[in-house]
Design an enzyme around this catalytic site. Structure first.
Site, PDB file in Angstrom:
ATOM      1  N   GLN A  20      22.052 -24.646   8.098  1.00  0.00           N
ATOM      2  CA  GLN A  20      21.245 -24.512   6.866  1.00  0.00           C
ATOM      3  C   GLN A  20      22.057 -24.863   5.621  1.00  0.00           C
ATOM      4  O   GLN A  20      21.656 -25.705   4.819  1.00  0.00           O
ATOM      5  CB  GLN A  20      20.762 -23.071   6.696  1.00  0.00           C
ATOM      6  CG  GLN A  20      19.899 -22.538   7.797  1.00  0.00           C
ATOM      7  CD  GLN A  20      19.253 -21.255   7.328  1.00  0.00           C
ATOM      8  OE1 GLN A  20      18.296 -21.282   6.571  1.00  0.00           O
ATOM      9  NE2 GLN A  20      19.758 -20.122   7.775  1.00  0.00           N
ATOM     10  N   LEU A  21      23.207 -24.205   5.462  1.00  0.00           N
ATOM     11  CA  LEU A  21      24.003 -24.425   4.252  1.00  0.00           C
ATOM     12  C   LEU A  21      24.624 -25.818   4.251  1.00  0.00           C
ATOM     13  O   LEU A  21      24.598 -26.529   3.234  1.00  0.00           O
ATOM     14  CB  LEU A  21      25.101 -23.344   4.151  1.00  0.00           C
ATOM     15  CG  LEU A  21      26.000 -23.438   2.932  1.00  0.00           C
ATOM     16  CD1 LEU A  21      25.198 -23.309   1.635  1.00  0.00           C
ATOM     17  CD2 LEU A  21      27.079 -22.348   2.980  1.00  0.00           C
ATOM     18  N   ASP A  30      34.704 -29.031  16.751  1.00  0.00           N
ATOM     19  CA  ASP A  30      34.660 -27.596  17.040  1.00  0.00           C
ATOM     20  C   ASP A  30      35.811 -26.918  16.297  1.00  0.00           C
ATOM     21  O   ASP A  30      36.982 -27.254  16.540  1.00  0.00           O
ATOM     22  CB  ASP A  30      34.812 -27.419  18.567  1.00  0.00           C
ATOM     23  CG  ASP A  30      34.679 -25.975  18.996  1.00  0.00           C
ATOM     24  OD1 ASP A  30      34.723 -25.081  18.141  1.00  0.00           O
ATOM     25  OD2 ASP A  30      34.541 -25.747  20.218  1.00  0.00           O
ATOM     26  N   ILE A  31      35.507 -25.974  15.409  1.00  0.00           N
ATOM     27  CA  ILE A  31      36.600 -25.327  14.661  1.00  0.00           C
ATOM     28  C   ILE A  31      37.504 -24.495  15.581  1.00  0.00           C
ATOM     29  O   ILE A  31      38.581 -24.083  15.175  1.00  0.00           O
ATOM     30  CB  ILE A  31      36.101 -24.465  13.467  1.00  0.00           C
ATOM     31  CG1 ILE A  31      35.150 -23.357  13.917  1.00  0.00           C
ATOM     32  CG2 ILE A  31      35.465 -25.317  12.386  1.00  0.00           C
ATOM     33  CD1 ILE A  31      34.864 -22.313  12.825  1.00  0.00           C
ATOM     34  N   TYR A  71      29.224 -18.452  13.971  1.00  0.00           N
ATOM     35  CA  TYR A  71      28.333 -17.941  15.019  1.00  0.00           C
ATOM     36  C   TYR A  71      27.392 -16.976  14.306  1.00  0.00           C
ATOM     37  O   TYR A  71      27.802 -15.891  13.896  1.00  0.00           O
ATOM     38  CB  TYR A  71      29.129 -17.239  16.112  1.00  0.00           C
ATOM     39  CG  TYR A  71      28.267 -16.819  17.286  1.00  0.00           C
ATOM     40  CD1 TYR A  71      28.076 -17.680  18.364  1.00  0.00           C
ATOM     41  CD2 TYR A  71      27.620 -15.586  17.305  1.00  0.00           C
ATOM     42  CE1 TYR A  71      27.265 -17.306  19.437  1.00  0.00           C
ATOM     43  CE2 TYR A  71      26.808 -15.209  18.369  1.00  0.00           C
ATOM     44  CZ  TYR A  71      26.641 -16.074  19.427  1.00  0.00           C
ATOM     45  OH  TYR A  71      25.833 -15.718  20.488  1.00  0.00           O
ATOM     46  N   THR A 121      29.280 -12.650   4.821  1.00  0.00           N
ATOM     47  CA  THR A 121      27.942 -12.053   4.891  1.00  0.00           C
ATOM     48  C   THR A 121      27.847 -10.641   4.310  1.00  0.00           C
ATOM     49  O   THR A 121      28.850  -9.905   4.300  1.00  0.00           O
ATOM     50  CB  THR A 121      27.508 -12.005   6.378  1.00  0.00           C
ATOM     51  OG1 THR A 121      26.284 -11.295   6.488  1.00  0.00           O
ATOM     52  CG2 THR A 121      28.532 -11.294   7.249  1.00  0.00           C
ATOM     53  N   TYR A 154      28.415  -9.064  14.888  1.00  0.00           N
ATOM     54  CA  TYR A 154      28.420 -10.188  13.936  1.00  0.00           C
ATOM     55  C   TYR A 154      29.182  -9.806  12.667  1.00  0.00           C
ATOM     56  O   TYR A 154      30.098 -10.516  12.238  1.00  0.00           O
ATOM     57  CB  TYR A 154      26.977 -10.579  13.614  1.00  0.00           C
ATOM     58  CG  TYR A 154      26.830 -11.547  12.471  1.00  0.00           C
ATOM     59  CD1 TYR A 154      27.206 -12.885  12.598  1.00  0.00           C
ATOM     60  CD2 TYR A 154      26.305 -11.129  11.241  1.00  0.00           C
ATOM     61  CE1 TYR A 154      27.065 -13.772  11.522  1.00  0.00           C
ATOM     62  CE2 TYR A 154      26.161 -12.002  10.177  1.00  0.00           C
ATOM     63  CZ  TYR A 154      26.539 -13.320  10.326  1.00  0.00           C
ATOM     64  OH  TYR A 154      26.399 -14.189   9.268  1.00  0.00           O
ATOM     65  N   LYS A 172      32.705 -11.310  11.269  1.00  0.00           N
ATOM     66  CA  LYS A 172      32.738 -11.975   9.954  1.00  0.00           C
ATOM     67  C   LYS A 172      33.772 -11.291   9.054  1.00  0.00           C
ATOM     68  O   LYS A 172      34.471 -11.956   8.288  1.00  0.00           O
ATOM     69  CB  LYS A 172      31.357 -11.952   9.297  1.00  0.00           C
ATOM     70  CG  LYS A 172      30.313 -12.823   9.976  1.00  0.00           C
ATOM     71  CD  LYS A 172      30.626 -14.315   9.963  1.00  0.00           C
ATOM     72  CE  LYS A 172      30.513 -14.933   8.588  1.00  0.00           C
ATOM     73  NZ  LYS A 172      30.725 -16.404   8.643  1.00  0.00           N
TER      74      LYS A 172
HETATM   75  N1  LIG Z   1      21.813 -17.191   7.984  1.00  0.00           N
HETATM   76  C1  LIG Z   1      21.953 -16.104   7.225  1.00  0.00           C
HETATM   77  O1  LIG Z   1      20.989 -15.352   6.967  1.00  0.00           O
HETATM   78  C2  LIG Z   1      23.297 -15.769   6.658  1.00  0.00           C
HETATM   79  C3  LIG Z   1      23.423 -14.622   5.872  1.00  0.00           C
HETATM   80  C4  LIG Z   1      24.659 -14.310   5.328  1.00  0.00           C
HETATM   81  C5  LIG Z   1      25.755 -15.125   5.581  1.00  0.00           C
HETATM   82  N2  LIG Z   1      25.616 -16.222   6.364  1.00  0.00           N
HETATM   83  C6  LIG Z   1      26.803 -17.048   6.613  1.00  0.00           C
HETATM   84  O2  LIG Z   1      26.591 -18.288   5.964  1.00  0.00           O
HETATM   85  C7  LIG Z   1      27.238 -19.334   6.703  1.00  0.00           C
HETATM   86  C8  LIG Z   1      26.252 -20.471   6.919  1.00  0.00           C
HETATM   87  O3  LIG Z   1      25.117 -19.930   7.583  1.00  0.00           O
HETATM   88  P1  LIG Z   1      23.920 -20.850   8.066  1.00  0.00           P
HETATM   89  O4  LIG Z   1      22.699 -20.005   8.044  1.00  0.00           O
HETATM   90  O5  LIG Z   1      23.963 -22.167   7.378  1.00  0.00           O
HETATM   91  O6  LIG Z   1      24.344 -21.016   9.587  1.00  0.00           O
HETATM   92  P2  LIG Z   1      23.690 -21.980  10.689  1.00  0.00           P
HETATM   93  O7  LIG Z   1      22.438 -22.589  10.190  1.00  0.00           O
HETATM   94  O8  LIG Z   1      23.673 -21.183  11.959  1.00  0.00           O
HETATM   95  O9  LIG Z   1      24.779 -23.120  10.781  1.00  0.00           O
HETATM   96  C9  LIG Z   1      26.034 -22.924  11.352  1.00  0.00           C
HETATM   97  C10 LIG Z   1      26.499 -24.255  11.862  1.00  0.00           C
HETATM   98  O10 LIG Z   1      27.796 -24.075  12.422  1.00  0.00           O
HETATM   99  C11 LIG Z   1      27.818 -24.739  13.670  1.00  0.00           C
HETATM  100  N3  LIG Z   1      28.859 -24.178  14.530  1.00  0.00           N
HETATM  101  C12 LIG Z   1      28.778 -23.089  15.345  1.00  0.00           C
HETATM  102  N4  LIG Z   1      29.940 -22.925  16.000  1.00  0.00           N
HETATM  103  C13 LIG Z   1      30.766 -23.938  15.587  1.00  0.00           C
HETATM  104  C14 LIG Z   1      32.071 -24.328  15.932  1.00  0.00           C
HETATM  105  N5  LIG Z   1      32.783 -23.649  16.845  1.00  0.00           N
HETATM  106  N6  LIG Z   1      32.608 -25.415  15.337  1.00  0.00           N
HETATM  107  C15 LIG Z   1      31.894 -26.120  14.434  1.00  0.00           C
HETATM  108  N7  LIG Z   1      30.640 -25.814  14.081  1.00  0.00           N
HETATM  109  C16 LIG Z   1      30.078 -24.727  14.650  1.00  0.00           C
HETATM  110  C17 LIG Z   1      26.422 -24.527  14.229  1.00  0.00           C
HETATM  111  O11 LIG Z   1      26.172 -25.427  15.289  1.00  0.00           O
HETATM  112  P3  LIG Z   1      25.117 -24.975  16.445  1.00  0.00           P
HETATM  113  O12 LIG Z   1      23.806 -24.767  15.738  1.00  0.00           O
HETATM  114  O13 LIG Z   1      25.127 -26.136  17.376  1.00  0.00           O
HETATM  115  O14 LIG Z   1      25.658 -23.701  17.026  1.00  0.00           O
HETATM  116  C18 LIG Z   1      25.591 -24.810  12.986  1.00  0.00           C
HETATM  117  O15 LIG Z   1      25.345 -26.176  12.796  1.00  0.00           O
HETATM  118  C19 LIG Z   1      27.760 -18.698   7.976  1.00  0.00           C
HETATM  119  O16 LIG Z   1      29.118 -18.411   7.809  1.00  0.00           O
HETATM  120  C20 LIG Z   1      26.998 -17.385   8.076  1.00  0.00           C
HETATM  121  O17 LIG Z   1      27.759 -16.394   8.741  1.00  0.00           O
HETATM  122  C21 LIG Z   1      24.407 -16.573   6.902  1.00  0.00           C
END
Ligand SMILES: NC(=O)c1ccc[n+]([C@@H]2O[C@H](COP(=O)([O-])OP(=O)(O)OC[C@H]3O[C@@H](n4cnc5c(N)ncnc54)[C@H](OP(=O)(O)O)[C@@H]3O)[C@@H](O)[C@H]2O)c1
Length: 291
Positions: free
Chosen positions: A11-12, A37-38, A62, A102, A126, A130
């Site tokens: 998303q971000l 992959d990080i 994750y 988060t 989670y 984090k």
């Molecule tokens: N979503 C929320 O409501 C929320 C709230 C607070 C904070 N956050 C934080 O905000 C950040 C961005 O969130 P988001 O919602 O944009 O997350 P997201 O949509 O789940 O995107 C995360 C991306 O990271 C990729 N990824 C997962 N494991 C990886 C690895 N080992 N190496 C490289 N890439 C990897 C995922 O790939 P796959 O899809 O293939 O796994 C996905 O494309 C994250 O740090 C999350 O913890 C999110």
């Protein structure tokens, strides 16, 4: 400045991709699974060094809150070890890092917005992973900031807004919890804030003012009110019925209150933050336009 965007299909990451061309002094390089992959420290170090990366915005994570309870090792691998790999790779090139964390580092027992200085106490795997990832960044001796955000959504990927639109169009009524309070964050707003901060940081020390920041949209709401607003703004005739968290059991517990105090980021980086409802209107317009 050459900026690596990790997790760029999420998303971000996707919102950063859409906005980055507005920033002439930033040249962004986008990477995500499966080819990047990080958790693969060697490849990560090679890419950061060979591609002359000066900064990383780490959007990889994750993020499956419920699944993390069953897969703590994977959550730990990505949210802690992967972050440490980034820190170590950036140390070698003296690079900067914006890392995203988060509101789930808090237990939700507050009734006032959480400040960066408030003690953390995650109530699920989670949030625990984090928090451990935050510490890798904060103790990593690199020029980095951690931005905690909450209730992230966008027109890309799976999120609450898209789920509500889908259910609202399929059902006459849906039940949504009203006793969890927080603030939604449109990923586009956070993306622009990350880019604004980096864009102004070419010649300054990013973490000079402090390393930990909170960012969400302005305002406070509940998931029930958020769902109601989604239906109203989208003109969907679906009744939203408020229920208590105890009547909607999930694998992971969520904080009942996770409103973030954003005074520090607004004051240190002169960030202007839209109200959650205005940003929701913008996101829904975009989803509508693209469908
Ligand atoms: N979503 C929320 O409501 C929320 C709230 C607070 C904070 N956050 C934080 O905000 C950040 C961005 O969130 P988001 O919602 O944009 O997350 P997201 O949509 O789940 O995107 C995360 C991306 O990271 C990729 N990824 C997962 N494991 C990886 C690895 N080992 N190496 C490289 N890439 C990897 C995922 O790939 P796959 O899809 O293939 O796994 C996905 O494309 C994250 O740090 C999350 O913890 C999110």
């Amino acid at each position: 400045m050459r900026v690596l965007i990790t997790g760029s299909n999420g998303q971000l990451g996707s919102e950063i991709k859409e906005s980055a061309s507005d920033y002439e002094n930033l040249e962004c390089i986008y990477k995500d699974l499966p080819e990047f992959d990080i958790c693969d420290a060697e490849t990560l170090t090679t890419i950061i060094s060979d591609q002359h990366i000066n900064a990383v915005i780490n959007c990889a994570g994750y993020t499956a809150v419920d699944q993390a309870e069953e897969n703590p090792e994977i959550a730990e691998q990505v949210n802690v070890k992967g972050v440490l790999n980034l820190v170590n790779a950036l140390k070698k090139v003296d690079g900067k890092l914006i890392h995203i964390s988060t509101d789930y580092v808090f237990d939700g027992n507050h009734s006032q917005p959480y400040k960066e200085s408030d003690p953390v106490s995650p109530i699920g795997v989670y949030g625990e992973t984090k928090r451990a990832g935050e510490l890798e960044v904060l103790n990593g001796s690199i020029d980095a900031i951690v931005i905690r955000t909450s209730w992230l959504y966008s027109g890309n990927g799976n999120n609450f807004v898209k789920t509500m639109l889908r259910l609202g169009n399929d059902k006459e009524s849906i039940q949504v919890v009203f006793d969890q309070k927080g603030t939604p964050t449109y990923a586009k707003d956070l993306a622009k804030t990350c880019l604004d901060i980096l864009s102004g940081a070419s010649s300054i020390n990013l973490s000079k003012k402090g390393s930990l920041y909170h960012y969400s949209n302005e305002g406070v709401t509940s998931w029930y009110d958020f769902a109601t607003a989604i239906m109203e703004i989208s003109n969907i005739d679906c009744k939203v019925i408020p229920i208590e968290t105890k009547d909607y059991p999930t694998q992971a517990r969520r904080p009942l209150y996770s409103v973030l105090d954003k005074y520090k980021i607004k004051s240190d980086f002169k960030v202007t933050i839209p109200h959650w409802r205005d940003s929701l209107v913008n996101c829904l317009k975009k989803i509508n336009h693209n469908s």
